[in-house]
Scaffold this active site. Sequence first.
Site, PDB file in Angstrom:
ATOM      1  N   GLN B 127       0.857  -1.173   0.000  1.00 30.42           N
ATOM      2  CA  GLN B 127       0.000   0.000   0.000  1.00 30.42           C
ATOM      3  C   GLN B 127       0.902   1.234   0.000  1.00 30.42           C
ATOM      4  OE1 GLN B 127      -2.204  -0.286   3.607  1.00 30.42           O
ATOM      5  NE2 GLN B 127      -3.491   1.449   3.123  1.00 30.42           N
ATOM      6  N   GLY B 128       0.854   2.045  -1.072  1.00 36.68           N
ATOM      7  CA  GLY B 128       1.690   3.237  -1.131  1.00 36.68           C
ATOM      8  C   GLY B 128       0.874   4.482  -0.803  1.00 36.68           C
ATOM      9  N   SER B 130       1.510   6.849   2.609  1.00 35.38           N
ATOM     10  CA  SER B 130       2.285   7.908   3.270  1.00 35.38           C
ATOM     11  C   SER B 130       3.507   8.312   2.453  1.00 35.38           C
ATOM     12  CB  SER B 130       2.768   7.430   4.636  1.00 35.38           C
ATOM     13  OG  SER B 130       1.686   7.161   5.467  1.00 35.38           O
ATOM     14  N   SER B 162       4.261  -1.342   4.317  1.00 36.46           N
ATOM     15  CA  SER B 162       4.399  -2.727   4.778  1.00 36.46           C
ATOM     16  C   SER B 162       4.451  -3.631   3.557  1.00 36.46           C
ATOM     17  CB  SER B 162       3.198  -3.156   5.624  1.00 36.46           C
ATOM     18  OG  SER B 162       2.811  -2.138   6.485  1.00 36.46           O
ATOM     19  N   GLU B 245      -9.325  -0.792   7.191  1.00 34.91           N
ATOM     20  CA  GLU B 245      -8.229  -0.937   8.134  1.00 34.91           C
ATOM     21  C   GLU B 245      -8.740  -0.985   9.578  1.00 34.91           C
ATOM     22  OE1 GLU B 245      -5.249   2.085   7.535  1.00 34.91           O
ATOM     23  OE2 GLU B 245      -3.679   0.644   8.012  1.00 34.91           O
TER      24      GLU B 245
END
Lengths: 367, 395
Positions: B127-128, B130, B162, B245
């Site tokens: 997941q890109g 931040s 992550s 999330e």
Amino acid sequence: MEFGLTESQEFLKDSARKFFAGECPSAEMRRLMETDTAYDPTLWSKLTDQGYTGIIFPETLGGVGLGKVELMLLMEEAGRALLPGPFFSTVVLAGTILDAVASLAHKNKYLAPICRGEVRATVAIVESNASWNPRDIHLSVANGKLTGEKLFVSDAAVADFIIVIARNGVFVADSKARGLKISPMRAMDLTRKLYAIEFNETPTEEIGSTANLARAFDIATAALAAELVGGMQRTLDISVEYAKTRKQFGKPIGMFQAVQHQCADMYLETESARSAVYYAGWALEENSPDAATAVSIAKMYASDAGRTVGNRGIQIHGGMGFTWENDIHLYYRRAKGSETAFGDATFHRERIASLVIDSGGVSAKSA
Amino acid sequence: MDLNLTKEELAFRDELRAWLANNLPKDWNEWREKPIEESFPYLRAWQRRLQDGRWAAVSWPKEYGGRGATLMEQAIFWEEMARVEAPPMANSLGLGLIGPTIIAYGTEAQKKRYIPKILSAEEIWCQGFSEPNAGSDLAGLQMEARLDGDHYVVNGQKVWTSYGWIGDWCELVVRTDAVVAKHKGLSVLLVDMKSPGVEVRPLRQMTGESEFNEIFFRDVRVPTENVLGKVNDGWNVAVSTLMYERGSYGARLHLIFKRAITRLIELSRSVQRNGRPAAQDPLIRQKLAQCSAEIEIMRFNQMRAFSRITATGVPGPEGSIQKIFWSELNQRLQQIAQELLGPYGQLLGGDPRAVDKGIWSYGYLRTRGNTIEAGTSEVQRNIIGHFVLGLPRSY
């Protein structure tokens, strides 16, 4: 699994909220708190008409026969309105104890009139050692007569009879009985008055054994926590409202994170206390093996949170929060009384410790 | 209000229990302490096995390989997985966050292309979101995506990713319009991590491990057909991922925390304090009791939230309560462990005198991240203040 309220539970909560808002608005609550007893017969007969004086008691005794969750909801709404007078003392405390320990004949004699709204009552528990642990009760009845002193008895001045928890049983004394003297204790909460009761060779009637008290105490304790939740919700609501309207530096103060985050924490504490109270109500209703733990969890959390929500609410109000005219301190006062009644957070943490550390623990019902 | 499991929930639980009894690997304990790089094939195999039983993505609709499980069933799923201490699934972000977002926003072609390989752990997702200058203020992210014919050309840097080191694909939030207001110029791209110009570097965290990565994108070409949702509607797509999330996954925390406090209580019986077991020390008893109680309240809050979401249909901003509650509670729990263990609490895994192979020194450090990752406590309090209580936006 459904943790939401049923339609009829929502209805009860909603109608209780409307009833208290209509019959006991802030001005009326303030009028009553300035009286000696905070008791109003007219309000009492309206509570009776609503069925609230018999809410959890059997229909055969004139009660409504609802469950413990419903009792929590009603107490939550009573707490939101800061309902003054002997409702907790009479219905929740005396009523529940009678229901738990008394014979049918004694229930007909004492509990049925409570359901019908004809009498007020209270329960004398704590002695000068100020302990809520039943082990620390020393007074005992000899030959039907009681001598000694009980403290922190709520609403005794308007009680028709007083249930006395003695070392050797549960007894009833008529409040007009010989040798019984009631004197006010000047305490913080002005809406629920406290008294000292002196007994001197006072005649009493035994109504049951102390063996069955634990569950009644648990129900009263959870109900008190529920009442705290209502007070917390009201404190949160008026604080958020104030943070939206009060302006400093040209902005509503609720725009500043130092204030907004206090509100967020009040919300978190209020909701968490509510979850714990609803669970406790359900566990009591279901006679779940973890009911006692659940009650202590609820009272522990609500006792601390009731105080911290009040702290935050007063701080958010700034100078206004420190004035007599703002209601917030009245909730704060009640919260202190309810925090210590039936054991404060420290008391219940120790009770939880004895349940989870010493005896291996009964965990909450899980999926 | 009825906290007993329904007939359907019981059936779901029993079916899962029966499946686990036959399929749970017995040798996880030999693998769990190895570096994740080494155990990753094991985790892939475990996920494939789960999916063979249609257990990898119970929340997904049946047509996409899930079970269409209710929120309560999802909670039961995570509780059961925690109860048997099952290994994690390899593609946890793909299954938990990104797959559901693709199902919600993807085209038919995208769903067909990506969904089966998420389930089978053939393609691992990261997941890109931040960036170095866009953490809490996510909508301020800068990564540039310039349209060039039928491709976007992507330049910039992501952090705290992550699974970046093993990721085959990335859900990447980029800026496709630099002129409009910051929320309105974002889009989500599905990016092949093997594309030329993608460079992944480990980010060493305060525990000494590298759970996260930094990813650099230099002139990375992404086909326009890989836009997820509408161009410049990326904020809504990204927020929907963030909502997942805070979903049912938290249900497993109750058992994990409970296991930790049970262990601390056990330790308190042998640890000495003022000449007697710490379990008899009034102050330690108070702290252990407070923590035990809060672990239960966390669960009550969760169950209430699940019921509310089930009734209203959408996970709301109330999820922020859960995030604050569990992350701060976990820190308090670790602090109690430190108080209980005294000087032993600081010993790292590998030291022969470390208690429980150093899990408590590790936990103490790792939980500092809990109030930061997945939305800081401050952001969560902003969400409660603005979206729940209706206070004016503070930022």
